[in-house]
Every structure is written in structure tokens, then in C-alpha cells.
Design a protein around this motif. Structure first.
Motif, PDB file in Angstrom:
ATOM      1  N   GLY A 257      45.018  44.259  53.917  1.00 53.07           N
ATOM      2  CA  GLY A 257      45.777  43.745  53.016  1.00 53.07           C
ATOM      3  C   GLY A 257      46.320  44.695  52.433  1.00 53.07           C
ATOM      4  N   TYR A 258      47.355  44.503  51.468  1.00 50.62           N
ATOM      5  CA  TYR A 258      48.045  45.668  50.578  1.00 50.62           C
ATOM      6  C   TYR A 258      47.916  44.997  49.239  1.00 50.62           C
ATOM      7  N   LEU A 259      47.548  46.302  48.187  1.00 51.25           N
ATOM      8  CA  LEU A 259      47.373  45.949  46.965  1.00 51.25           C
ATOM      9  C   LEU A 259      48.353  47.087  46.284  1.00 51.25           C
ATOM     10  N   GLY A 260      49.276  46.643  45.577  1.00 54.43           N
ATOM     11  CA  GLY A 260      49.786  47.836  44.918  1.00 54.43           C
ATOM     12  C   GLY A 260      50.322  47.682  43.475  1.00 54.43           C
ATOM     13  N   ASN A 261      50.102  48.619  42.684  1.00 55.97           N
ATOM     14  CA  ASN A 261      50.703  48.740  41.388  1.00 55.97           C
ATOM     15  C   ASN A 261      49.966  47.554  40.526  1.00 55.97           C
ATOM     16  N   SER A 262      48.788  47.482  40.751  1.00 56.37           N
ATOM     17  CA  SER A 262      47.988  46.464  40.363  1.00 56.37           C
ATOM     18  C   SER A 262      46.649  46.744  39.606  1.00 56.37           C
ATOM     19  N   VAL A 263      46.254  45.676  38.677  1.00 52.60           N
ATOM     20  CA  VAL A 263      44.879  45.809  37.911  1.00 52.60           C
ATOM     21  C   VAL A 263      43.837  44.572  38.235  1.00 52.60           C
ATOM     22  N   LEU A 264      42.776  44.698  38.625  1.00 52.65           N
ATOM     23  CA  LEU A 264      41.753  43.631  38.967  1.00 52.65           C
ATOM     24  C   LEU A 264      40.701  43.815  37.968  1.00 52.65           C
ATOM     25  N   GLY A 265      40.075  42.868  37.318  1.00 55.12           N
ATOM     26  CA  GLY A 265      39.001  42.982  36.388  1.00 55.12           C
ATOM     27  C   GLY A 265      37.868  43.022  36.925  1.00 55.12           C
ATOM     28  N   GLU A 266      36.679  42.484  36.518  1.00 55.78           N
ATOM     29  CA  GLU A 266      35.291  42.587  37.170  1.00 55.78           C
ATOM     30  C   GLU A 266      35.219  41.172  37.974  1.00 55.78           C
ATOM     31  N   TRP A 267      34.228  41.064  38.883  1.00 51.34           N
ATOM     32  CA  TRP A 267      33.701  40.376  39.554  1.00 51.34           C
ATOM     33  C   TRP A 267      34.824  39.329  40.201  1.00 51.34           C
ATOM     34  N   PHE A 307      47.751  41.149  38.619  1.00 48.83           N
ATOM     35  CA  PHE A 307      46.860  41.359  37.178  1.00 48.83           C
ATOM     36  C   PHE A 307      45.921  40.238  37.229  1.00 48.83           C
ATOM     37  N   MET A 308      44.599  40.475  37.659  1.00 51.88           N
ATOM     38  CA  MET A 308      43.692  39.404  37.712  1.00 51.88           C
ATOM     39  C   MET A 308      42.574  39.561  37.118  1.00 51.88           C
ATOM     40  N   GLY A 309      42.329  38.554  36.066  1.00 52.76           N
ATOM     41  CA  GLY A 309      41.324  38.453  35.249  1.00 52.76           C
ATOM     42  C   GLY A 309      39.526  38.337  35.764  1.00 52.76           C
ATOM     43  N   ASP A 310      38.806  38.631  35.237  1.00 53.95           N
ATOM     44  CA  ASP A 310      37.492  38.537  35.448  1.00 53.95           C
ATOM     45  C   ASP A 310      36.978  37.220  36.274  1.00 53.95           C
ATOM     46  N   TYR A 311      36.182  37.193  37.177  1.00 48.07           N
ATOM     47  CA  TYR A 311      35.491  36.155  37.783  1.00 48.07           C
ATOM     48  C   TYR A 311      36.728  35.350  38.787  1.00 48.07           C
ATOM     49  N   ARG A 358      36.474  23.027  36.873  1.00 50.90           N
ATOM     50  CA  ARG A 358      35.399  22.154  36.341  1.00 50.90           C
ATOM     51  C   ARG A 358      34.299  23.535  35.737  1.00 50.90           C
ATOM     52  N   PHE A 359      34.256  23.251  34.199  1.00 53.58           N
ATOM     53  CA  PHE A 359      33.442  24.639  33.703  1.00 53.58           C
ATOM     54  C   PHE A 359      32.268  24.528  34.454  1.00 53.58           C
ATOM     55  N   ASP A 360      31.292  23.812  34.743  1.00 58.91           N
ATOM     56  CA  ASP A 360      30.122  23.750  34.795  1.00 58.91           C
ATOM     57  C   ASP A 360      29.995  24.333  36.502  1.00 58.91           C
ATOM     58  N   LYS A 361      31.094  24.099  37.176  1.00 58.12           N
ATOM     59  CA  LYS A 361      31.164  24.599  38.672  1.00 58.12           C
ATOM     60  C   LYS A 361      31.548  26.236  38.422  1.00 58.12           C
ATOM     61  N   ALA A 362      32.425  26.704  37.563  1.00 60.95           N
ATOM     62  CA  ALA A 362      32.884  27.910  37.399  1.00 60.95           C
ATOM     63  C   ALA A 362      31.691  28.678  37.074  1.00 60.95           C
ATOM     64  N   VAL A 363      30.956  28.133  36.102  1.00 57.83           N
ATOM     65  CA  VAL A 363      29.652  28.829  35.509  1.00 57.83           C
ATOM     66  C   VAL A 363      28.595  29.214  36.837  1.00 57.83           C
ATOM     67  N   ALA A 364      28.488  28.042  37.637  1.00 53.36           N
ATOM     68  CA  ALA A 364      27.462  28.182  38.468  1.00 53.36           C
ATOM     69  C   ALA A 364      27.969  29.095  39.651  1.00 53.36           C
ATOM     70  N   VAL A 365      29.380  29.316  40.024  1.00 56.30           N
ATOM     71  CA  VAL A 365      29.837  30.295  40.820  1.00 56.30           C
ATOM     72  C   VAL A 365      29.782  31.711  40.271  1.00 56.30           C
ATOM     73  N   ALA A 366      30.028  31.747  38.888  1.00 55.76           N
ATOM     74  CA  ALA A 366      30.031  33.211  38.279  1.00 55.76           C
ATOM     75  C   ALA A 366      28.423  33.467  38.261  1.00 55.76           C
ATOM     76  N   LYS A 367      27.470  32.602  38.020  1.00 51.96           N
ATOM     77  CA  LYS A 367      26.081  33.265  38.065  1.00 51.96           C
ATOM     78  C   LYS A 367      25.782  33.578  39.207  1.00 51.96           C
ATOM     79  N   ASP A 368      26.205  33.041  40.477  1.00 50.26           N
ATOM     80  CA  ASP A 368      25.762  33.258  41.746  1.00 50.26           C
ATOM     81  C   ASP A 368      26.290  34.477  41.964  1.00 50.26           C
ATOM     82  N   ARG A 373      24.394  40.792  42.966  1.00 48.16           N
ATOM     83  CA  ARG A 373      24.533  42.020  42.774  1.00 48.16           C
ATOM     84  C   ARG A 373      23.267  42.621  41.759  1.00 48.16           C
ATOM     85  N   GLY A 374      22.319  41.667  41.663  1.00 46.84           N
ATOM     86  CA  GLY A 374      21.393  42.115  40.847  1.00 46.84           C
ATOM     87  C   GLY A 374      21.491  42.208  39.479  1.00 46.84           C
ATOM     88  N   VAL A 375      22.365  41.642  38.988  1.00 49.29           N
ATOM     89  CA  VAL A 375      22.976  41.739  37.265  1.00 49.29           C
ATOM     90  C   VAL A 375      22.600  40.369  36.956  1.00 49.29           C
TER      91      VAL A 375
END
Length: 396
Positions: A257-267, A307-311, A358-368, A373-375
Motif C-alpha cells: 500500500g502507498y503512504l506519501g507526504n503523511s504523518v502517523l502518531g504512535e500506536w 495525518f493520523m493521531g495516536d491509537y 465507546r470509551f471503555d472499548k477504546a481504552v481496552a483496545v489501547a491497553k492491549d 509491545r511490552g509497554v
């Protein structure tokens, strides 16, 4: 002892959303290092941050009787460092446009929103590199790779490439840290340096054109095509074709896939065959969502991508239009081009419609995602996510 404090200019911070929802301005990566890492290396000391109150627990401020506040969007160089080293107590260093670049004061209550009329003003007439807009991250990336490369490699010796099937052009402009593994790759540093971080892996068939940097323990997949001015931060997995992009760290674009002139955050994660457009068919300037006005505004650029924010994550075969902004903790998927702005904590896509993640679901996915990655994803991280969730409620 002097305290080095990198402050968030409130106007610039707003312009650098969604990346500054989850980090101070100086936490942005441009070149090999983040802005904060650059300053820490120049001063050879720890730095701290003056940022939003909800970020302060993760990014604390450390004050003393001699505080040197520096604009966190400013990338350092030798000339500017010399100027602030000469800055007298209770003084402010201003740009030619009257913008605050640095302040030295004994006050522990100084804020960038204050008028500096109680301080002695000095004007800095030399040019400065300030990351003001989100597209400035990739626009300045090539030059910052070169600047960081020069400082990192000035007193170190590169590891040797032992693989007989890897071919290098201009090998003296290639630096390899300890533990990196390179197999059957083509590294072309004729037009800019190539930096390969500690324990990074360049897999078979990857072709790289400098300027390029890959961080610690990141992986460049088989057959990846890397065009100039690209940075892959630490602990990432990247494949396919990538051109003039910055990936902050801990993010995956593991497939074609192509990604050009772009910025990705973390996770972040881009599913297989995710592509973005970076040039309009009519060759007019790309419009992009502004967090300042809440509207599409011209970037003034012909080439401008995603441009994509974290998580945030994109499903397989997701298509992003020119100048698309995706917020924090988004799960976007489905047919057709996605909307030019996908608000934080959104779930769905342009064809299916967006609902609130849903915030609880978003947090669960972020935690996983983080724990895999051992963080550790701790209470401070969850509190930051909750603040962003609440702040962006009216955008969804």
C-alpha cells in the motif's frame, strides 16, 4: 542549577492537533529524533515541559531559580544555541516577527500567554525552523534527518554491513547502530544519509533512498520501497511504498500500500492495502481540516497526504484522500474514500457512517495494543485519553 523547559506555544499547539492531544509540542518527531530529544542532546541534560495541565503528569515540569524556557516547536541549531546561551537573566529572545523563542527568568510562574514587556527584549535575526503546522513535520523531515545524522555520527563509528547481497551507494553516508540486521537490501545514500537504529531489521529486497532514518528495533518488511525524506520511528513495522513520511513510533504499516507526504502518531495501524492520495487530479492546493477554524483550509501544498493521531487504526484496503486528518483513537474502515476529517473516538467509515467509539472499548483496545509491545498502559495514559475524549465530544 539551570532548568531547561520546552513550552507549548498555545497557537502552535492548536495547529498541531491531533498529535498534540497526547503529547507536548516538543514530543513531535521530525528527523531522527523528537524535538525534545534534540534539545536534550544539545544541552547534554534532561529537559522538562510546560504543557497542558492534563498532560503534566506524564510530561512534568521541573523549575529552579534559573529557568530557560524554549519554544517547544523550535528545532535547535548551533547559531540559536549560542544566542540563548548568551541570554541574560530576565530576558526574552524574540524572532524578527516578534514571536517568543526563549525566555530566561527566575520566575516559576512564567507563561507564554503573558506579554513579555517586563523582560528585556532581544531580537534574533537568523532564520529558525519552527514546526507550526502538521505538514511542516514532513516538509522539514529531510533537512532534520541530515542535521540529526551529523550530530549522532560525529563521535561514533558505524557497524559494518556483513551481508554480501546488500548493495550500498555512497556507503560513507550510511550509519548502522549495534545489533541492526540487513539482508539483501539496496541502500542509496547518494542524495542524503541513511541511519539504521539499534536492533533494527531491514529485510530481503527492501530498497531505500536517503535521507532516511529507522529507529530502534523497527522492521522494514520484505520488498519495501522507501523514497526520500522518510522517518520510521522506534518499534515500528513498515512495508509497501512510503515517501516523505514521518511515523512517530510503535506504529505499523506492515503490508503493501502507498503512504506519501503523511504523518502517523504512535500506536497506529494501517491494514493491508491501505493507500492514501497525496496529489489532487487538478493539481490545485490541498485543503485540510483545521482545528483552529473547524473548517477545511488551504495548506498551500500540491503534495499533502494523511495525518493520523495516536491509537488510531484503518481496516484493510482503506482509502484516504489528500489532506485527510484522522484524530485520536479512531477505528476507520469500509469502501470508498474516507471523509477528510475523521474525529477522535469515531468508529466506522464514510460508506457505513460514523458512530462514537465507546470509551471503555477504546481504552481496552489501547491497553492491549500497548501491552503486546511490552509497554505499560497506566492510569496516566487512560486519564489523557479521557481528557481527549471529553475535549472532542462536540466534533463527533
Amino acid at each position: 542549577m539551570r532548568s531547561i523547559i520546552l513550552f507549548d506555544d498555545p497557537v502552535i499547539r492548536l495547529q498541531l492537533l491531533p498529535f498534540t492531544y497526547t503529547r507536548p509540542v516538543a514530543g513531535i518527531r521530525c528527523g531522527i529524533r523528537t524535538i525534545a530529544e534534540k534539545w536534550s542532546e544539545w544541552f547534554q541534560t534532561d529537559i522538562s515541559y510546560q504543557t497542558e495541565s492534563y498532560l503534566a503528569h506524564r510530561f512534568p515540569i521541573k523549575k529552579s531559580e534559573d529557568n530557560l524556557y524554549i519554544n517547544g516547536a523550535l528545532c535547535p541549531d548551533a547559531s540559536f544555541l549560542a544566542a540563548i546561551e548568551k541570554l541574560a537573566p530576565e530576558s526574552v529572545l524574540l524572532s524578527k516577527e516578534n514571536e517568543i523563542l526563549a525566555v530566561r527568568t527566575s520566575s516559576t510562574e512564567w507563561s507564554p500567554t503573558e506579554k513579555p514587556d517586563k523582560l528585556v527584549s532581544q531580537i534574533y535575526n537568523e532564520p529558525v525552523i519552527i514546526i507550526r503546522q502538521i505538514w511542516d513535520i514532513f516538509l522539514n523531515n529531510g533537512a532534520q534527518i541530515k542535521a540529526d545524522f551529523a550530530r549522532i555520527t560525529s563521535s561514533k563509528k558505524s557497524e559494518k554491513i556483513t551481508d554480501p547481497f546488500t548493495h550500498c551507494y555512497n556507503p560513507e553516508n550510511i550509519f548502522i547502530e549495534e545489533g541492526a540486521v540487513i539482508k539483501a537490501a539496496i541502500l542509496n545514500a547518494e542524495n542524503g544519509p541513511i541511519y539504521i537504529g539499534k536492533n533494527a531489521s531491514i529485510q530481503e529486497g527492501a530498497t531505500i533512498q536517503g535521507p532516511f532514518a529507522i529507529g530502534e528495533s523497527s522492521v522494514l518488511a520484505q520488498g519495501a520501497k522507501i523514497r526520500p525524506n522518510t522517518t520510521v520511528g522506534p518499534f515500528c513495522k513498515v512495508g509497501g511504498e512510503v515517501s516523505n513520511c514521518v511515523i512517530f513510533g510503535y506504529s505499523n504499516k506492515g503490508h503493501d500500500g502507498y503512504l506519501g507526504n503523511s504523518v502517523l502518531g504512535e500506536w497506529c495501524n494501517l491494514g493491508a492495502n491501505t493507500n492514501n492520495s497525496n496529489l489532487k487530479n487538478d493539481h490545485t492546493a490541498v485543503k485540510i481540516h483545521s482545528y483552529v477554524t473547524g473548517k477545511l483550509e488551504s495548506s498551500g501544498l500540491l503534495f499533502c497526504g494523511l495525518f493520523m493521531g495516536d491509537y488510531s487504526k484503518a481496516g484493510i484496503s482503506t482509502m484516504f484522500n489528500t489532506g485527510t486528518v484522522v484524530g485520536v483513537s479512531v477505528n476507520v474502515f469500509g469502501a470508498g474514500f474516507q471523509s477528510k476529517h475523521v474525529p477522535s473516538f469515531s468508529w466506522g467509515g464514510n460508506a457505513e457512517g460514523l458512530t462514537e467509539y465507546r470509551f471503555d472499548k477504546a481504552v481496552a483496545v489501547a491497553k492491549d495494543t500497548v501491552n503486546r509491545r511490552g509497554v505499560t498502559f497506566d492510569e496516566s495514559d487512560e486519564n489523557i485519553m479521557k481528557q481527549v475524549f471529553d475535549q472532542t465530544q462536540n466534533q463527533r
